[in-house]
Design a protein around this motif. Structure first.
Motif, PDB file in Angstrom:
ATOM      1  N   LEU A   1      53.879 -13.255 131.211  1.00 44.50           N
ATOM      2  CA  LEU A   1      52.855 -11.943 130.472  1.00 44.50           C
ATOM      3  C   LEU A   1      51.791 -12.006 131.053  1.00 44.50           C
ATOM      4  CD1 LEU A   1      53.078 -10.192 128.003  1.00 44.50           C
ATOM      5  CD2 LEU A   1      52.339 -11.873 126.569  1.00 44.50           C
ATOM      6  N   ASN A   2      50.808 -13.260 131.665  1.00 45.26           N
ATOM      7  CA  ASN A   2      49.690 -13.113 132.055  1.00 45.26           C
ATOM      8  C   ASN A   2      50.018 -12.563 133.436  1.00 45.26           C
ATOM      9  OD1 ASN A   2      48.420 -14.303 130.093  1.00 45.26           O
ATOM     10  ND2 ASN A   2      48.806 -16.480 130.795  1.00 45.26           N
ATOM     11  N   ILE A   3      50.857 -12.753 134.262  1.00 50.27           N
ATOM     12  CA  ILE A   3      50.972 -12.233 135.433  1.00 50.27           C
ATOM     13  C   ILE A   3      51.154 -10.695 135.385  1.00 50.27           C
ATOM     14  CG2 ILE A   3      52.576 -11.978 137.475  1.00 50.27           C
ATOM     15  CD1 ILE A   3      53.302 -14.876 137.172  1.00 50.27           C
ATOM     16  N   ARG A   4      51.971 -10.079 134.369  1.00 44.57           N
ATOM     17  CA  ARG A   4      51.914  -8.723 134.194  1.00 44.57           C
ATOM     18  C   ARG A   4      50.548  -8.056 133.701  1.00 44.57           C
ATOM     19  NH1 ARG A   4      57.238  -7.273 130.601  1.00 44.57           N
ATOM     20  NH2 ARG A   4      58.698  -7.117 132.221  1.00 44.57           N
ATOM     21  N   LYS A   5      50.069  -8.860 132.732  1.00 45.83           N
ATOM     22  CA  LYS A   5      48.677  -8.507 132.354  1.00 45.83           C
ATOM     23  C   LYS A   5      47.701  -8.338 133.494  1.00 45.83           C
ATOM     24  CE  LYS A   5      44.802 -10.131 129.531  1.00 45.83           C
ATOM     25  NZ  LYS A   5      43.998 -11.252 128.867  1.00 45.83           N
ATOM     26  N   ASP A   6      47.794  -9.160 134.626  1.00 46.30           N
ATOM     27  CA  ASP A   6      46.879  -9.183 135.894  1.00 46.30           C
ATOM     28  C   ASP A   6      47.159  -8.007 136.689  1.00 46.30           C
ATOM     29  OD1 ASP A   6      45.550 -11.433 134.959  1.00 46.30           O
ATOM     30  OD2 ASP A   6      46.541 -12.890 136.143  1.00 46.30           O
ATOM     31  N   THR A   7      48.417  -7.828 136.563  1.00 48.54           N
ATOM     32  CA  THR A   7      49.119  -6.554 137.732  1.00 48.54           C
ATOM     33  C   THR A   7      48.699  -5.332 137.117  1.00 48.54           C
ATOM     34  OG1 THR A   7      50.919  -7.822 138.263  1.00 48.54           O
ATOM     35  CG2 THR A   7      51.006  -5.730 138.573  1.00 48.54           C
ATOM     36  N   GLU A   8      48.530  -5.301 135.725  1.00 50.31           N
ATOM     37  CA  GLU A   8      48.352  -3.931 134.953  1.00 50.31           C
ATOM     38  C   GLU A   8      46.642  -3.706 135.075  1.00 50.31           C
ATOM     39  OE1 GLU A   8      50.102  -1.565 133.918  1.00 50.31           O
ATOM     40  OE2 GLU A   8      51.919  -2.895 134.537  1.00 50.31           O
ATOM     41  N   SER A   9      45.841  -4.973 135.099  1.00 47.78           N
ATOM     42  CA  SER A   9      44.537  -4.832 135.107  1.00 47.78           C
ATOM     43  C   SER A   9      44.005  -4.497 136.351  1.00 47.78           C
ATOM     44  CB  SER A   9      43.924  -6.150 135.055  1.00 47.78           C
ATOM     45  OG  SER A   9      44.064  -6.536 133.474  1.00 47.78           O
ATOM     46  N   LYS A  10      44.874  -4.968 137.785  1.00 44.30           N
ATOM     47  CA  LYS A  10      44.659  -4.546 139.109  1.00 44.30           C
ATOM     48  C   LYS A  10      44.769  -3.011 139.359  1.00 44.30           C
ATOM     49  CE  LYS A  10      45.058  -9.096 141.033  1.00 44.30           C
ATOM     50  NZ  LYS A  10      45.943  -9.835 141.903  1.00 44.30           N
ATOM     51  N   LYS A  11      45.965  -2.529 138.594  1.00 45.67           N
ATOM     52  CA  LYS A  11      46.248  -1.003 138.634  1.00 45.67           C
ATOM     53  C   LYS A  11      45.249  -0.360 137.978  1.00 45.67           C
ATOM     54  CE  LYS A  11      51.574  -1.720 138.746  1.00 45.67           C
ATOM     55  NZ  LYS A  11      52.637  -1.292 138.031  1.00 45.67           N
ATOM     56  N   GLY A  13      42.042  -1.107 137.582  1.00 45.41           N
ATOM     57  CA  GLY A  13      40.863  -0.939 138.562  1.00 45.41           C
ATOM     58  C   GLY A  13      41.106  -0.029 139.766  1.00 45.41           C
ATOM     59  N   VAL A  14      42.318   0.026 140.413  1.00 42.12           N
ATOM     60  CA  VAL A  14      42.732   1.049 141.386  1.00 42.12           C
ATOM     61  C   VAL A  14      42.486   2.381 140.986  1.00 42.12           C
ATOM     62  CG1 VAL A  14      44.339   1.677 143.079  1.00 42.12           C
ATOM     63  CG2 VAL A  14      43.682  -0.522 142.784  1.00 42.12           C
ATOM     64  N   LEU A  15      43.083   2.857 139.852  1.00 46.60           N
ATOM     65  CA  LEU A  15      43.193   4.097 139.068  1.00 46.60           C
ATOM     66  C   LEU A  15      41.775   4.494 138.851  1.00 46.60           C
ATOM     67  CD1 LEU A  15      46.232   3.974 136.784  1.00 46.60           C
ATOM     68  CD2 LEU A  15      45.842   5.206 138.932  1.00 46.60           C
ATOM     69  N   GLY A  16      40.579   3.683 138.647  1.00 49.55           N
ATOM     70  CA  GLY A  16      39.279   3.662 138.391  1.00 49.55           C
ATOM     71  C   GLY A  16      38.622   4.492 139.554  1.00 49.55           C
ATOM     72  N   GLU A  17      39.001   3.337 140.549  1.00 41.70           N
ATOM     73  CA  GLU A  17      38.498   3.987 141.950  1.00 41.70           C
ATOM     74  C   GLU A  17      38.840   5.166 142.557  1.00 41.70           C
ATOM     75  OE1 GLU A  17      39.277   0.636 144.616  1.00 41.70           O
ATOM     76  OE2 GLU A  17      38.061  -0.865 143.245  1.00 41.70           O
ATOM     77  N   ILE A  18      40.145   5.652 142.253  1.00 43.58           N
ATOM     78  CA  ILE A  18      40.487   6.937 142.563  1.00 43.58           C
ATOM     79  C   ILE A  18      39.942   7.840 141.819  1.00 43.58           C
ATOM     80  CG2 ILE A  18      42.640   8.273 142.623  1.00 43.58           C
ATOM     81  CD1 ILE A  18      44.209   5.724 143.058  1.00 43.58           C
ATOM     82  N   SER A  19      39.891   7.620 140.455  1.00 46.25           N
ATOM     83  CA  SER A  19      39.070   8.592 139.711  1.00 46.25           C
ATOM     84  C   SER A  19      37.677   8.987 140.218  1.00 46.25           C
ATOM     85  CB  SER A  19      39.031   8.195 138.332  1.00 46.25           C
ATOM     86  OG  SER A  19      38.433   9.106 137.456  1.00 46.25           O
ATOM     87  N   GLN A  20      36.944   7.745 140.489  1.00 47.53           N
ATOM     88  CA  GLN A  20      35.543   7.887 140.915  1.00 47.53           C
ATOM     89  C   GLN A  20      35.548   8.750 142.255  1.00 47.53           C
ATOM     90  OE1 GLN A  20      33.561   7.598 138.416  1.00 47.53           O
ATOM     91  NE2 GLN A  20      32.368   6.506 139.806  1.00 47.53           N
TER      92      GLN A  20
END
Length: 143
Positions: A1-11, A13-20
């Motif tokens: 569950l923690n690994i999925r949480k980390d993966t989603e957090s990274k995604k 972050g990347v989506l936020g950078e793309i939006s910027q």
């Protein structure tokens, strides 16, 4: 569950950078698209004045449509007392925040007469003036 949480957090972050990045691209497109011929000519005149270059003529050319942008060429003839003035002018054009490109350039000298020191009474002296024909373009990105 923690690994999925980390993966989603990274995604996220990347989506936020793309939006910027998309916001910055939209900002720059709007900035570039606000140009018209009169504002371009005013900008070129101001740069010439700051560089001690005299504009002899300036003519807008035919626009060139590209898939992503439109190129608006301007044909200029300018003169200066030295090559340094021309170099300063071209440097300021190409380093301007607007997107200008010098596409073609030809340089020649022209002999002109200048009055020497009036007190010496030596008459007229021949001097050279640098005459430059150049084509520069401004790029406007399509929305």
């Amino acid at each position: 569950l923690n690994i999925r949480k980390d993966t989603e957090s990274k995604k996220n972050g990347v989506l936020g950078e793309i939006s910027q990045s998309e916001k910055m691209i939209k900002f720059y497109k709007n900035l570039f698209n606000k140009k018209d011929a009169s504002s371009v000519i005013n900008t070129i005149n101001n740069i010439a004045r700051d560089s001690n270059v005299k504009i002899i003529s300036i003519k807008p050319g035919a626009e060139e449509q590209e898939p992503v942008y439109t190129r608006f060429p301007f044909v200029l003839t300018v003169s200066a007392d030295s090559y340094h003035g021309i170099g300063k002018f071209i440097s300021k054009i190409e380093n301007h925040p607007d997107v200008y490109f010098v596409d073609a350039i030809s340089i020649r000298t022209q002999e002109v007469s200048r009055a020497q020191d009036r007190e010496s009474g030596l008459g007229l002296k021949a001097a050279n003036r640098v005459i430059v024909n150049l084509t520069l373009s401004i790029i406007i990105f399509k929305g």
